[in-house]
Design a protein around this motif. Structure first.
Motif, short mmCIF file in Angstrom:
data_model
loop_
_atom_site.label_atom_id
_atom_site.label_comp_id
_atom_site.label_asym_id
_atom_site.label_seq_id
_atom_site.Cartn_x
_atom_site.Cartn_y
_atom_site.Cartn_z
N THR A 188 0.87 -1.19 0.00
CA THR A 188 0.00 0.00 0.00
C THR A 188 0.90 1.23 0.00
OG1 THR A 188 -0.10 0.04 2.41
CG2 THR A 188 -1.83 -1.17 1.25
N MET A 189 0.45 2.25 -0.68
CA MET A 189 1.29 3.46 -0.86
C MET A 189 0.80 4.64 -0.02
SD MET A 189 3.72 2.86 -3.16
CE MET A 189 4.09 4.35 -4.07
N ARG A 190 0.15 4.33 1.12
CA ARG A 190 -0.46 5.39 1.91
C ARG A 190 0.54 6.34 2.56
NH1 ARG A 190 -6.00 4.58 2.86
NH2 ARG A 190 -6.71 2.54 2.13
N GLU A 191 1.81 5.98 2.60
CA GLU A 191 2.80 6.88 3.16
C GLU A 191 3.50 7.70 2.07
OE1 GLU A 191 2.80 7.34 6.25
OE2 GLU A 191 1.44 5.66 6.59
N SER A 192 3.03 7.56 0.85
CA SER A 192 3.65 8.26 -0.28
C SER A 192 2.80 9.43 -0.75
CB SER A 192 3.88 7.29 -1.44
OG SER A 192 4.27 8.00 -2.61
N GLY A 193 3.47 10.49 -1.17
CA GLY A 193 2.75 11.62 -1.75
C GLY A 193 2.02 11.24 -3.02
N ARG A 194 2.49 10.20 -3.71
CA ARG A 194 1.82 9.77 -4.94
C ARG A 194 0.39 9.31 -4.65
NH1 ARG A 194 6.28 6.37 -8.54
NH2 ARG A 194 7.64 8.15 -9.00
N PHE A 195 0.18 8.75 -3.46
CA PHE A 195 -1.15 8.32 -3.06
C PHE A 195 -2.01 9.53 -2.69
CE2 PHE A 195 -4.22 7.13 0.20
CZ PHE A 195 -4.78 5.96 -0.27
N TRP A 196 -1.44 10.46 -1.90
CA TRP A 196 -2.25 11.52 -1.30
C TRP A 196 -2.49 12.72 -2.20
CZ3 TRP A 196 -5.29 10.53 2.42
CH2 TRP A 196 -4.98 9.54 3.34
#
Length: 576
Positions: A387-395
């Motif tokens: 999961t990419m929830r810690e990435s700016g690409r997700f947010w």
């Protein structure tokens, strides 16, 4: 002998006395400059007469220049830029005077040879103490906005300096503004002089860098250098500087390098006509790359090479036009902007340049592996367990969807920019940081955090960054070589849209902004509130309503915001 040619004693009190120079006797309002130094102490009088003599000589010189200027026409106002530059000149002159004093040397009572010096000099301690006393008085007046008569006189004087020669109307409101600028410059200079007194090395700004202010005999190429240097020190990033320099050099190639007061609307039209026939990236076209720009445009027209878009023509006219706007502020007889009014009236409005994402496209975007689970940060196109929830690409795309904010505004957010006031969590879009920039004044605004972003786990992301002591909310998103955070992400997001199969010529990251506008209309959010959320009018509205109350109104509107038929339930954060 009193120790100074202008020092004499009448009774117990010492006076300054000077004859009026012959060349100004007929116009000077006094027959001699005689006044009391208000002291009977010889050492104190000697110190004061040196200062009085210098000030009196300055008055004589000022009178000479004023007489010379009387035949010239007045100007009504100084530009803000002129006032700033005059302050810089004054600062440099103060440091130059200080350097001369040090080169001459201070009086040393223990040095026998010092008695042979022809001109009385202060001791180092006297010089330091007098400077500090004058600075304290200056700071006192500056803090209280007091118009010091001394600096009014200095303002009148500097306008007649070599390289300035501005005949300002005596009733101009600019005189007080200039006097205050000189007050500030004097305080800055005193700080530098104090550092010198403590043995620090403080360079005097080069007078060669001071461009003429009142005269426009300067050639265009030299003025361009001054403009570009100033902008590069203040607002431009390297990419912006390079673009503006390139296109100003092309303007010089087309219009010639003349004194800047010789340019007319005809030069502007000539530049525009070349642009209308010039292809985009013309230096990469083999048939025209080696030709001068005018010949390249003519040859491109002859070969029927497609010219650049009207939008690009307007952009380049804007580049060159920005120089001429600056020149108007910096030179008294600079022409009106030769490019003014020459931009092409485009058929399409801004909205037509980019489409909003359709509901189907949004559902496709937010069901991609980047949001549901991918193999790795590198292989974000393939499904997996990461999961990419810690990435700016997700947010960043999600925040854009629920705020309508611009890409750069989101990526440059600091952790501390997500704030709570009156129980309302909100994004504070600002430029408080060396790495931040905003499109315009209204871009500074507050946007309540939508409940969906909290459901997706935004608060956990914020806490993670706080624990890591990160300044930025999205530290994994780097700044581009051009100085913009948006550049690298734009390239990534373009590839992302292609991988999702939704990319077409009229969509891009900016489409989120248009999607947000449509969602606001569908949610019955007023245009006034929608404009405030997007940075079109919040600045004035917050003044009208008061910031706290206005935040409540924005939050009420944000609670109504929804996207019809958009299913993001799978993004809800289920982590403990």
């Amino acid at each position: 002998m009193t120790g100074h040619p202008r020092l004499y004693r009448r009774g117990a009190t010492y006076y300054h006395r000077a004859a009026i120079p012959v060349d100004i006797k007929g116009t000077y309002p006094k027959t001699e400059e005689t006044f009391s130094l208000k002291t009977s102490n010889y050492q104190q009088a000697l110190k004061l007469v040196r200062i009085a003599a210098a000030e009196t000589d300055s008055k004589f010189e000022k009178h000479r220049r004023q007489i010379a200027l009387q035949t010239r026409p007045y100007i009504d106002e100084l530009s803000d830029n002129q006032i700033k530059r005059l302050g810089e000149m004054y600062f440099a002159s103060r440091l130059d005077e200080d350097e001369e004093t040090r080169l001459e040397g201070f009086y040393d009572p223990d040095d026998v040879s010092a008695e042979l010096h022809p001109t009385p000099r202060p001791t180092f301690d006297e010089y330091s103490e007098l400077g500090e006393a004058m600075t304290e008085d200056n700071k006192h007046n500056y803090a209280r906005g007091k118009a010091d008569p001394f600096f009014i006189g200095e303002a009148e004087d500097i306008l007649s300096w070599d390289g300035v020669d501005i005949h300002l109307s005596p009733t101009s409101s600019s005189l007080k503004k200039l006097a205050r600028e000189l007050q500030a410059a004097s305080i800055r200079a005193a700080k530098s002089i104090k550092a010198r007194n403590e043995g620090e090395v403080v360079e005097t700004p080069s007078s060669a860098a001071m461009a003429p202010i009142g005269s426009t005999t300067i050639k265009l190429s030299a003025a361009i250098e001054q403009w570009a240097d100033e902008k590069a020190r203040t607002t431009w990033v390297p990419k912006t500087e390079k673009e503006h320099r390139i296109w100003m050099s092309h303007f010089v190639d087309i219009a010639g390098d003349h004194p800047i007061n010789e340019y007319t609307k005809g030069h502007g039209r000539a530049f525009k006509n070349v642009l209308l026939n010039l292809p985009p990236n013309w230096t990469k076209h083999t048939a025209i790359a080696s030709l001068p720009i005018e010949q390249a445009a003519a040859k491109a027209k002859e070969l029927s090479i497609k010219p650049m878009s009207e939008k690009n023509v307007n952009k380049l006219i804007g580049f060159v036009g920005s120089f001429w706007n600056w020149a108007e502020d910096n030179y008294d007889d600079a022409p009106l902007n030769p490019l003014k009014g020459l931009k092409i009236k485009l058929r399409a409005d801004v909205r037509e340049e980019r489409d909003p994402f359709t509901t189907e496209e949004l559902n496709t975007i937010f069901r991609a592996p980047l949001f549901t689970g991918c193999k790795s940060e590198r292989d974000w196109k393939s499904s997996g367990a990461l999961t990419m929830r810690e990435s700016g690409r997700f947010w960043v795309p999600l925040i854009a969807l629920f705020t309508g904010a611009r890409l750069g505004e989101i990526i440059q957010l600091y952790v501390e920019d997500v704030r709570e006031e009156n129980g309302i969590l909100h994004f504070d879009i600002n430029k408080h940081g060396d790495d931040k920039r905003l499109k315009n004044a209204n871009s500074k605004r507050i946007i309540p955090v939508h409940a969906e972003l909290i459901n997706f786990g935004l608060l956990k992301h914020i806490e993670t960054q706080k624990k890591a002591k990160s300044q930025r909310l999205f530290p994994d998103l780097p700044m581009g070589y051009d100085g913009y955070y948006s550049s690298p992400f734009s390239k990534f997001f373009n590839n992302f849209l292609i991988a999702c199969g939704v990319r077409h010529p009229k969509n891009a990251f900016h489409s989120f902004r248009h999607s947000f506008e449509d969602a606001c209309r569908d949610s019955d959010i007023s245009k006034e509130i929608m404009d405030a959320l997007q940075g079109h009018g919040e600045h004035g509205m917050s003044k009208r309503y008061g910031k706290g109350y206005f935040l409540v109104k924005l939050n009420e509107a944000m609670a109504k915001l929804h996207y019809r038929s958009l299913d993001l339930s799978h993004l809800k954060d289920t982590r403990d």
